[in-house]
Design a protein around this motif. Structure first.
Motif, PDB file in Angstrom:
ATOM      1  N   TYR A   4       0.677  -4.741   4.598  1.00 12.20           N
ATOM      2  CA  TYR A   4      -0.646  -4.566   5.203  1.00 12.20           C
ATOM      3  C   TYR A   4      -1.451  -5.850   5.040  1.00 12.20           C
ATOM      4  O   TYR A   4      -1.224  -6.641   4.113  1.00 12.20           O
ATOM      5  N   SER A   5      -2.369  -6.045   5.959  1.00  6.78           N
ATOM      6  CA  SER A   5      -3.318  -7.160   5.865  1.00  6.78           C
ATOM      7  C   SER A   5      -4.714  -6.587   5.676  1.00  6.78           C
ATOM      8  O   SER A   5      -5.051  -5.552   6.252  1.00  6.78           O
ATOM      9  N   GLY A   6      -5.530  -7.254   4.883  1.00  9.47           N
ATOM     10  CA  GLY A   6      -6.855  -6.738   4.580  1.00  9.47           C
ATOM     11  C   GLY A   6      -6.837  -5.933   3.299  1.00  9.47           C
ATOM     12  O   GLY A   6      -5.823  -5.815   2.610  1.00  9.47           O
ATOM     13  N   SER A   7      -7.981  -5.356   2.995  1.00  8.15           N
ATOM     14  CA  SER A   7      -8.121  -4.585   1.764  1.00  8.15           C
ATOM     15  C   SER A   7      -8.949  -3.338   2.031  1.00  8.15           C
ATOM     16  O   SER A   7      -9.747  -3.298   2.979  1.00  8.15           O
ATOM     17  N   GLY A   8      -8.743  -2.336   1.180  1.00 12.62           N
ATOM     18  CA  GLY A   8      -9.521  -1.109   1.289  1.00 12.62           C
ATOM     19  C   GLY A   8      -9.211  -0.347   2.568  1.00 12.62           C
ATOM     20  O   GLY A   8      -8.076  -0.306   3.051  1.00 12.62           O
ATOM     21  N   LYS A   9     -10.232   0.244   3.150  1.00 13.58           N
ATOM     22  CA  LYS A   9     -10.070   1.038   4.370  1.00 13.58           C
ATOM     23  C   LYS A   9      -9.789   0.179   5.601  1.00 13.58           C
ATOM     24  O   LYS A   9      -9.299   0.679   6.616  1.00 13.58           O
ATOM     25  N   ASP A  10     -10.113  -1.115   5.505  1.00 10.36           N
ATOM     26  CA  ASP A  10      -9.907  -2.014   6.641  1.00 10.36           C
ATOM     27  C   ASP A  10      -8.481  -2.556   6.707  1.00 10.36           C
ATOM     28  O   ASP A  10      -8.160  -3.325   7.629  1.00 10.36           O
ATOM     29  N   ALA A  11      -7.626  -2.200   5.739  1.00  5.58           N
ATOM     30  CA  ALA A  11      -6.248  -2.697   5.729  1.00  5.58           C
ATOM     31  C   ALA A  11      -5.464  -2.107   6.899  1.00  5.58           C
ATOM     32  O   ALA A  11      -5.546  -0.913   7.177  1.00  5.58           O
ATOM     33  N   LYS A  12      -4.720  -2.976   7.574  1.00  2.00           N
ATOM     34  CA  LYS A  12      -3.933  -2.550   8.731  1.00  2.00           C
ATOM     35  C   LYS A  12      -2.496  -3.046   8.572  1.00  2.00           C
ATOM     36  O   LYS A  12      -2.265  -4.136   8.052  1.00  2.00           O
TER      37      LYS A  12
ATOM     38  N   ARG B 113       0.828  -1.204   0.000  1.00  2.00           N
ATOM     39  CA  ARG B 113       0.000   0.000   0.000  1.00  2.00           C
ATOM     40  C   ARG B 113       0.869   1.264   0.000  1.00  2.00           C
ATOM     41  O   ARG B 113       0.550   2.260   0.659  1.00  2.00           O
TER      42      ARG B 113
END
Length: 260
Positions: free
Chosen positions: A171-179, A152
């Motif tokens: 990052y893990s996850g996708s979109g705004k939920d990526a952390k 990202r």
């Protein structure tokens, strides 16, 4: 009398002036030289001196949108009194520029790092190798599917041991939920035959987690198999012992009948 008075007053004045001159005056602080501001339409400038007489001025320019423009590489060969200009279209804004000799052929490479708002390609590298005052454009490779996993942006480029290094957080996850996972991916770029080579120096965090899970599952299966085999062996021993006991009992009965 008056002459003596004037001489005495003059002597006292010189003494007072001398005493006052011994006092230390505060040192005047030199003003800090400010970096010269670029006049529009120029936005970025960096001077890279490869060797005495060989310098490269990297500039970006453009009016209007800051997300697009052009770049220039001004090569000054003062020893041969030759000056060349290399230009190209720019996507985004220039972050920094680097100098390297990745293939160790004596020809310098100028690498321009740009940052764009494109969510697929956050970073772009414009690369040129200069030989005999000519610029040869090099195609910088894009991240493949495995290298892009969890990417990202937030790239950090630098030169180490003549190679172009690239680091970015995973990052893990996708979109705004990526952390952010706290792990980083590190890539090393080299040059061979005017083509870039890519080597991943760090392991992907998700792959490491999967491998750890697989390793942890193996001994459990082995233990289960061992338990099943041991139980089978015990049952076989019990059946053998019971069969042998029954045979002994039958023989004993037969002997007892014969004696009667």
């Amino acid at each position: 009398m008056t002459n003596r008075f004037y001489l005495f007053a003059l002597l006292i004045g010189t003494v007072i002036a001398g005493c006052g001159g011994n006092q230390q005056k505060p040192a005047a602080t030199a003003p800090v030289a400010k970096k010269p501001e670029l006049m529009p339409p120029f936005r970025f400038h960096k001077l890279i001196e490869v060797s005495p007489g060989q310098s490269y001025d990297i500039l970006s320019w453009g009016r209007g949108s800051l997300d697009a423009g052009s770049f220039m590489i001004l090569h000054s060969d003062s020893s041969a009194i030759k000056y060349t200009t290399t230009t190209g279209d720019l996507d985004g804004t220039i972050v920094d520029a680097y100098n390297a000799d990745m293939d160790l052929d004596g020809n310098p490479e100028i690498l321009i790092q740009a940052k764009s708002k494109d969510t697929t390609n956050y970073a772009s590298i414009y690369a040129f190798e200069f030989s005999n005052n000519k610029a040869n454009k090099l195609d910088f490779p894009k991240l493949n599917s495995s290298q892009r996993k969890g990417y990202r942006g937030n790239d950090n480029f630098y030169i180490r041991d003549g190679k172009l290094m690239r680091e970015f957080p995973i990052y893990s996850g996708s979109g705004k939920d990526a952390k952010p996972t706290g792990a980083k991916r590190q890539l090393e770029y080299g040059l061979r035959g005017n083509e870039f080579t890519v080597k991943q120096l760090s392991k992907d965090s998700t792959e490491v987690a999967d491998k750890k899970g697989a390793v942890a599952a193996v001994p459990v299966k082995q233990n289960v198999e061992k338990k099943t085999t041991t139980t089978k062996k015990k049952s076989e021993k019990k059946s053998k012992s019971s069969s042998s006991k029954s045979k002994k009992k039958k023989k004993h009965r037969r002997r007892h009948q014969e004696d009667e």
